[in-house]
Design an enzyme around this catalytic site. Structure first.
Site, PDB file in Angstrom:
ATOM      1  N   CYS A  60      -6.517   1.238   4.952  1.00 51.86           N
ATOM      2  CA  CYS A  60      -5.784   2.023   3.953  1.00 51.86           C
ATOM      3  C   CYS A  60      -5.290   3.364   4.485  1.00 51.86           C
ATOM      4  CB  CYS A  60      -6.654   2.246   2.721  1.00 51.86           C
ATOM      5  SG  CYS A  60      -8.091   3.277   3.046  1.00 51.86           S
ATOM      6  N   CYS A 129     -13.932   3.548  -0.261  1.00 49.59           N
ATOM      7  CA  CYS A 129     -13.946   5.020  -0.270  1.00 49.59           C
ATOM      8  C   CYS A 129     -15.378   5.545  -0.274  1.00 49.59           C
ATOM      9  CB  CYS A 129     -13.185   5.551  -1.481  1.00 49.59           C
ATOM     10  SG  CYS A 129     -11.434   5.102  -1.484  1.00 49.59           S
TER      11      CYS A 129
END
Length: 154
Positions: A60, A129
């Site tokens: 990402c 994350c």
């Protein structure tokens, strides 16, 4: 008239918030840390009492730098981060720095991405994350330990 003016200001503030991050996709805990991140900044990476972790997610493009400052008793007295990434990455970094402060090195090493994800209510697509935040903590701790070993061997 003042009621109308106050309502107008409130509506304008809410619209600005909606424009800053897609609120419908994020839990309020993520939005809070994204809009009001804690502990943004850097510590002196040359300081032997500072550990620096730099991690990234190629999938990402998120990059996270997390630093800890440890006192002579092994307690984390400060933590800073800089993150290039989405709202969930920034929120995970912010929360991680809050949680490691005041902990011993061993306690900080036990923090898990699942705890961060649970607190922030991250959806499955954003779990990477919280994994980055855990990895950054571990990398900062490892860097600190290497510095301490070098210091002791001198």
């Amino acid at each position: 008239m003042s009621l109308i003016r106050r309502s107008s200001r409130l509506l304008t503030a809410q619209l600005r918030r909606v424009q800053s991050v897609p609120v419908a996709m994020y839990h309020e805990n993520v939005v809070e840390h994204y809009e009001n991140p804690r502990n943004v900044g850097s510590l002196d990476k040359k300081d032997v009492s500072v550990g620096t972790g730099l991690v990234g997610a190629p999938a990402c493009g998120d990059v996270m730098k997390l630093q800890i400052k440890v006192d002579e008793n092994g307690k984390i007295i400060d933590a800073k981060f800089k993150t290039f990434g989405c709202g969930s990455a920034i929120a995970s970094s912010s929360l991680a720095t809050e949680w490691v402060k005041g902990k011993s090195i061993d306690e900080a090493g036990k923090l898990k991405n699942t705890d961060i994800a649970k607190e922030l209510r991250l959806p499955p697509v954003k779990l990477h994350c919280s994994m980055l935040a855990e990895d950054a903590i571990k990398a900062a701790l490892a860097d600190y330990k290497v510095k301490q070993q070098k210091k002791e061997s001198n």
